[in-house]
Structure formats: structure tokens, C-alpha cells
Design a protein around this motif. Sequence first.
Motif, PDB file in Angstrom:
ATOM      1  N   PRO A 228       3.179   1.333 -21.622  1.00 45.91           N
ATOM      2  CA  PRO A 228       2.711   1.296 -20.230  1.00 45.91           C
ATOM      3  C   PRO A 228       3.866   1.500 -19.243  1.00 45.91           C
ATOM      4  CG  PRO A 228       1.806  -0.532 -21.503  1.00 45.91           C
ATOM      5  CD  PRO A 228       2.854   0.095 -22.357  1.00 45.91           C
ATOM      6  N   ILE A 229       3.542   2.037 -18.079  1.00 52.38           N
ATOM      7  CA  ILE A 229       4.534   2.311 -17.038  1.00 52.38           C
ATOM      8  C   ILE A 229       4.434   1.244 -15.942  1.00 52.38           C
ATOM      9  CG2 ILE A 229       5.342   3.950 -15.309  1.00 52.38           C
ATOM     10  CD1 ILE A 229       5.803   4.843 -18.176  1.00 52.38           C
TER      11      ILE A 229
ATOM     12  N   GLN B  36      11.281   8.839 -11.076  1.00 50.82           N
ATOM     13  CA  GLN B  36      12.095   7.788 -10.467  1.00 50.82           C
ATOM     14  C   GLN B  36      11.215   6.686  -9.885  1.00 50.82           C
ATOM     15  OE1 GLN B  36      14.629   9.292  -7.348  1.00 50.82           O
ATOM     16  NE2 GLN B  36      16.012   7.539  -7.401  1.00 50.82           N
ATOM     17  N   GLY B  37      11.754   5.451  -9.873  1.00 48.04           N
ATOM     18  CA  GLY B  37      11.037   4.335  -9.260  1.00 48.04           C
ATOM     19  C   GLY B  37      10.065   3.639 -10.174  1.00 48.04           C
ATOM     20  N   MET B  38      10.172   3.865 -11.476  1.00 52.20           N
ATOM     21  CA  MET B  38       9.321   3.201 -12.458  1.00 52.20           C
ATOM     22  C   MET B  38      10.023   3.221 -13.800  1.00 52.20           C
ATOM     23  SD  MET B  38       6.322   6.113 -12.796  1.00 52.20           S
ATOM     24  CE  MET B  38       5.907   5.894 -11.078  1.00 52.20           C
ATOM     25  N   TYR B  39       9.561   2.389 -14.719  1.00 50.30           N
ATOM     26  CA  TYR B  39      10.147   2.375 -16.056  1.00 50.30           C
ATOM     27  C   TYR B  39       9.054   2.124 -17.086  1.00 50.30           C
ATOM     28  CZ  TYR B  39       9.836  -2.749 -16.122  1.00 50.30           C
ATOM     29  OH  TYR B  39       9.367  -4.050 -16.114  1.00 50.30           O
ATOM     30  N   GLU B  40       9.353   2.512 -18.318  1.00 49.26           N
ATOM     31  CA  GLU B  40       8.402   2.352 -19.413  1.00 49.26           C
ATOM     32  C   GLU B  40       8.629   1.019 -20.115  1.00 49.26           C
ATOM     33  OE1 GLU B  40       7.104   4.637 -23.577  1.00 49.26           O
ATOM     34  OE2 GLU B  40       8.574   5.524 -22.217  1.00 49.26           O
ATOM     35  N   THR B  41       7.572   0.291 -20.366  1.00 45.41           N
ATOM     36  CA  THR B  41       7.679  -0.986 -21.055  1.00 45.41           C
ATOM     37  C   THR B  41       7.513  -0.777 -22.563  1.00 45.41           C
ATOM     38  OG1 THR B  41       5.322  -1.451 -20.798  1.00 45.41           O
ATOM     39  CG2 THR B  41       6.778  -2.182 -19.040  1.00 45.41           C
TER      40      THR B  41
END
Length: 248
Positions: A71-72, A198-203
Motif C-alpha cells: 500500500p502507498i 514524490q510525497g508518498m512512500y510504499e509500505t
Amino acid sequence: MIDRIAYTAMTGAKHTMGQLANTSHNMSNVHTPGFREIVTAFRAVPLEGEQADSRAFVVDSSPTAMFNPGPIETTDNPLDFAISGDGFFAVRRADGSEVYTRNGRFFRDENGILKIGRDISVMGEGGQITIPVNAEVEVSRNGLVWVRENGEQRMNQIAQIKLVNPNIRDLTRADDGFFELPATQPPAPLDASVRVTQGMYETSNVSAANAMVQMINQTRMFELNMRVIQTAEQNARQANILLTMSNF
């Protein structure tokens, strides 16, 4: 025969414990950014020898990892990045070796070097990436790093994040959790087709619910093998009693 039954069940119990340890490791990394679920599986190894055709040892193995995306999480942090689709970030350990990860939670150290850990720097096309302090940062979809500092109107390109897409079959998980290629292969090249946001990451891609079900099943499997061992022991005792009685 009883010894063979007990030994076969013992190998099953032993390797079930190994699987349970891997599942526990997955559970502990449910919230680790970019973590890839460890896959474990049982395989049967037939016994060779007279009157052993119907028996098999049980062996567990960790053939690979699950590389499906996690999930992001949106953070609006300019130093958080998520890869869209396939691909990895290339990072460098303190010893200089290049490894790969989906963890896009970067930060700048006191020297402005882009990192994901105290001794783990993010790789650019030409080496580590240094971002000026207090500079505004923007990263394009193809990994180009642009900065604006000192009130400038124009943004300047300073680096290219090394985005790679090696064959996942060639990757192995190292003890520190990163993925690496065999020593006989050169580092993965920059892949222009990999895209980043940009501005998000993957869990983590670990499902806590599925991992819990796996732990329950593996615990039951361990208990089943232990019962077989106990049954074999009881049968051995009964056989000894019958043999003793036959001597009278």
C-alpha cells in the motif's frame, strides 16, 4: 520402523518451527517501509533405501520474496518517494556495496547527503546525492532531482536518482533486509522506464491477517508432528512390553 516414523515427524516439526520464525519476522515488519514478505514452503525429499519408498523427509525452504507492491502512504514530505510498478532504489552500504530496496523514506544528513539510514546513502547516477541545506526539492517521475535555493526563480537539476529494474529471480535478501545481486554479476544499470512519485512512500506488502492465519496453521502443524512423535514413543513402549512377555 518406529524410529523412522519418529525421525520423519521430528524433521517436520523442526522445519515447521523454521517457517513459524519466518512468519513471525514478516509480522514484525508489517509497518516497515518497502519490506517484502518472506515466502517459505515445504518440500518432500523421498527416502532412499529398502522398504523406504513410502516415506519422505520434510524440508522447508525460502525460495524467494513476494514482490507484489505494498500500500502507498501519502505524506507530502518532499523526501518521501514511491516507485510506481516494477523497480527498485539503488542504495550504497558503508562498505561501498550496492544493494536495492523499495523503501523510499529518505532524509538529508547534516552534510546534505540523501540517505535512508545512518550509513546507507541513496545512489545517484554518478554516486551519492547531496542536496543543499534549505533548498526546495522536486523530483520528476524519471528520478531527476531539481532544487531551488536562495530565492531563485529557476530550478536547477543536480542529480539523477538511480532507479533500477533487475530480474527479481536474480535477487537475494541480505541479512540487513536489502536485496542484492550475485557477486558474479555487475550492478544493475539505470532503467529509464522506472517511475517514481514524490510525497508518498510504499509500505510493507505483508498482510497482518494472512500472516496470523499462517502462524495458526504452522503452530497446528508443529503440534501434529509432535503428536506423531509421542504416538511412536507409545508404540515403542508397547512393542517392548510384548517382546518382554514373549521371552517368558
